[in-house]
Scaffold this motif. Structure first.
Motif, PDB file in Angstrom:
ATOM      1  N   ASP A   1      56.028  23.422  32.560  1.00  0.00           N
ATOM      2  CA  ASP A   1      55.089  24.550  33.067  1.00  0.00           C
ATOM      3  C   ASP A   1      54.383  23.877  34.467  1.00  0.00           C
ATOM      4  O   ASP A   1      53.996  24.619  35.447  1.00  0.00           O
ATOM      5  CB  ASP A   1      54.157  24.650  31.934  1.00  0.00           C
ATOM      6  CG  ASP A   1      54.933  25.784  30.917  1.00  0.00           C
ATOM      7  OD1 ASP A   1      56.026  26.205  31.246  1.00  0.00           O
ATOM      8  OD2 ASP A   1      54.001  25.737  29.982  1.00  0.00           O
TER       9      ASP A   1
ATOM     10  N   SER B   1      56.622  23.929  37.224  1.00  0.00           N
ATOM     11  CA  SER B   1      56.538  25.120  37.963  1.00  0.00           C
ATOM     12  C   SER B   1      55.395  25.742  38.610  1.00  0.00           C
ATOM     13  O   SER B   1      55.606  26.167  39.490  1.00  0.00           O
ATOM     14  CB  SER B   1      56.914  26.241  36.637  1.00  0.00           C
ATOM     15  OG  SER B   1      58.219  25.981  36.124  1.00  0.00           O
ATOM     16  N   GLU B   2      54.145  25.519  38.017  1.00  0.00           N
ATOM     17  CA  GLU B   2      52.937  25.755  38.927  1.00  0.00           C
ATOM     18  C   GLU B   2      52.999  24.927  40.024  1.00  0.00           C
ATOM     19  O   GLU B   2      52.585  25.351  41.295  1.00  0.00           O
ATOM     20  CB  GLU B   2      51.609  25.278  38.125  1.00  0.00           C
ATOM     21  CG  GLU B   2      50.603  25.715  38.754  1.00  0.00           C
ATOM     22  CD  GLU B   2      50.038  26.952  39.105  1.00  0.00           C
ATOM     23  OE1 GLU B   2      49.200  27.197  40.069  1.00  0.00           O
ATOM     24  OE2 GLU B   2      51.005  27.991  38.472  1.00  0.00           O
ATOM     25  N   ARG B   3      53.409  23.613  40.087  1.00  0.00           N
ATOM     26  CA  ARG B   3      53.333  22.838  41.307  1.00  0.00           C
ATOM     27  C   ARG B   3      54.259  23.223  42.227  1.00  0.00           C
ATOM     28  O   ARG B   3      54.007  23.492  43.580  1.00  0.00           O
ATOM     29  CB  ARG B   3      53.812  21.243  41.137  1.00  0.00           C
ATOM     30  CG  ARG B   3      53.623  20.482  42.146  1.00  0.00           C
ATOM     31  CD  ARG B   3      53.639  19.079  41.952  1.00  0.00           C
ATOM     32  NE  ARG B   3      52.568  18.693  41.093  1.00  0.00           N
ATOM     33  CZ  ARG B   3      52.784  17.936  40.010  1.00  0.00           C
ATOM     34  NH1 ARG B   3      53.907  17.490  39.481  1.00  0.00           N
ATOM     35  NH2 ARG B   3      51.547  17.576  39.434  1.00  0.00           N
TER      36      ARG B   3
ATOM     37  N   ARG C   1      55.158  26.592  42.606  1.00  0.00           N
ATOM     38  CA  ARG C   1      54.499  27.608  43.103  1.00  0.00           C
ATOM     39  C   ARG C   1      53.611  27.393  44.265  1.00  0.00           C
ATOM     40  O   ARG C   1      53.629  27.997  45.259  1.00  0.00           O
ATOM     41  CB  ARG C   1      53.959  28.587  41.959  1.00  0.00           C
ATOM     42  CG  ARG C   1      53.326  29.764  42.296  1.00  0.00           C
ATOM     43  CD  ARG C   1      52.830  30.360  41.303  1.00  0.00           C
ATOM     44  NE  ARG C   1      51.435  29.815  40.992  1.00  0.00           N
ATOM     45  CZ  ARG C   1      50.243  30.326  41.565  1.00  0.00           C
ATOM     46  NH1 ARG C   1      50.276  31.069  42.507  1.00  0.00           N
ATOM     47  NH2 ARG C   1      49.162  29.773  41.228  1.00  0.00           N
ATOM     48  N   LEU C   2      52.795  26.317  44.084  1.00  0.00           N
ATOM     49  CA  LEU C   2      52.039  25.944  44.975  1.00  0.00           C
ATOM     50  C   LEU C   2      52.437  25.499  46.086  1.00  0.00           C
ATOM     51  O   LEU C   2      52.017  25.831  47.442  1.00  0.00           O
ATOM     52  CB  LEU C   2      50.740  25.071  44.207  1.00  0.00           C
ATOM     53  CG  LEU C   2      50.063  25.218  43.334  1.00  0.00           C
ATOM     54  CD1 LEU C   2      48.981  24.434  42.781  1.00  0.00           C
ATOM     55  CD2 LEU C   2      49.002  26.497  43.975  1.00  0.00           C
TER      56      LEU C   2
ATOM     57  N   VAL D   1      55.463  26.236  47.443  1.00  0.00           N
ATOM     58  CA  VAL D   1      56.085  27.251  48.125  1.00  0.00           C
ATOM     59  C   VAL D   1      54.952  28.070  48.956  1.00  0.00           C
ATOM     60  O   VAL D   1      55.163  28.430  50.143  1.00  0.00           O
ATOM     61  CB  VAL D   1      56.935  28.224  46.976  1.00  0.00           C
ATOM     62  CG1 VAL D   1      57.360  29.604  47.859  1.00  0.00           C
ATOM     63  CG2 VAL D   1      58.096  27.598  46.590  1.00  0.00           C
ATOM     64  N   HIS D   2      53.757  28.275  48.304  1.00  0.00           N
ATOM     65  CA  HIS D   2      52.856  29.088  48.845  1.00  0.00           C
ATOM     66  C   HIS D   2      52.464  28.280  50.276  1.00  0.00           C
ATOM     67  O   HIS D   2      52.282  28.704  51.188  1.00  0.00           O
ATOM     68  CB  HIS D   2      51.654  29.236  48.069  1.00  0.00           C
ATOM     69  CG  HIS D   2      50.465  29.867  48.732  1.00  0.00           C
ATOM     70  ND1 HIS D   2      50.553  31.222  49.104  1.00  0.00           N
ATOM     71  CD2 HIS D   2      49.375  29.460  48.804  1.00  0.00           C
ATOM     72  CE1 HIS D   2      49.273  31.620  49.628  1.00  0.00           C
ATOM     73  NE2 HIS D   2      48.726  30.610  49.770  1.00  0.00           N
TER      74      HIS D   2
ATOM     75  N   PRO E   1      45.561  34.473  41.224  1.00  0.00           N
ATOM     76  CA  PRO E   1      46.614  34.438  42.179  1.00  0.00           C
ATOM     77  C   PRO E   1      46.562  34.005  43.304  1.00  0.00           C
ATOM     78  O   PRO E   1      45.317  34.351  44.119  1.00  0.00           O
ATOM     79  CB  PRO E   1      47.097  35.982  41.706  1.00  0.00           C
ATOM     80  CG  PRO E   1      45.995  36.595  41.089  1.00  0.00           C
ATOM     81  CD  PRO E   1      45.078  35.526  40.580  1.00  0.00           C
TER      82      PRO E   1
ATOM     83  N   GLU F   1      48.701  36.816  49.410  1.00  0.00           N
ATOM     84  CA  GLU F   1      50.328  36.774  49.897  1.00  0.00           C
ATOM     85  C   GLU F   1      50.097  36.130  51.401  1.00  0.00           C
ATOM     86  O   GLU F   1      49.004  36.253  51.978  1.00  0.00           O
ATOM     87  CB  GLU F   1      50.578  38.268  50.185  1.00  0.00           C
ATOM     88  CG  GLU F   1      50.641  39.030  48.778  1.00  0.00           C
ATOM     89  CD  GLU F   1      52.030  38.441  48.043  1.00  0.00           C
ATOM     90  OE1 GLU F   1      52.883  38.184  48.547  1.00  0.00           O
ATOM     91  OE2 GLU F   1      51.777  38.310  46.898  1.00  0.00           O
TER      92      GLU F   1
END
Length: 160
Positions: free
Chosen positions: A99, A102-104, A106-107, A109-110, A155, A158
């Motif tokens: 988990d 996965s959060e890392r 996501r960050l 990629v952003h 969140p 975008e």
């Protein structure tokens, strides 16, 4: 007569460093952090059990993906009597970290997708911030690059 590279159940710190691809100073640090252990010879030289190679490999892999050393130590401490992690142990440890990873991801990629246009309102992208952050509304959420490295569960906006 000294212990040869492949023989015996114990290794010197130099041998462990060579075999693990880790610097001697890093091994000493891992030992101070209670991630690995050694025994001392009568001449006060460190000797590591050969199984320490597997612990060092696990530590380096976990570090490589950004797991903090304190979490690595906690996971290793849960092993019975400090034994060397086996396949089942590694699976359990890695599942516990999924988990967070996965959060890392996501960050990251952003960050990758937003990096060229915005530093997250610090603010070096004046032409874009008038749209993304009018009147510095993100400043109310705290210091630092609020859009790229949020410290809340909200969140991410975008990128665009």
């Amino acid at each position: 007569m000294g212990m040869s590279e492949g023989a015996g159940e114990e290794m010197s710190v130099g041998q462990l460093a060579r075999r693990s691809g880790t610097s001697v100073s890093a091994l000493h640090f891992y030992e101070r952090q209670r991630l690995i252990s050694s025994r001392r010879t009568p001449g006060n030289q460190r000797r590591y059990h050969r199984d320490t190679l597997r612990r060092v490999a696990l530590i380096r892999i976990a570090q490589r993906v950004g797991i903090p050393l304190v979490e690595i130590r906690e996971a290793l401490d849960r092993l019975p009597e400090g034994r060397v992690p086996n396949r089942r142990d590694w699976k359990r440890m890695s599942q516990g970290w999924q988990d967070e990873l996965s959060e890392r991801i996501r960050l990251l990629v952003h960050l990758r997708d937003s990096f060229a246009n915005c530093v997250g309102c610090g603010c070096l992208s004046i032409s874009h911030c008038a749209l993304a952050n009018p009147d510095d509304r993100l400043g109310a959420g705290g210091t630092g690059p609020r859009m790229l490295v949020p410290d809340t569960e909200e969140p991410l906006p975008e990128s665009g």
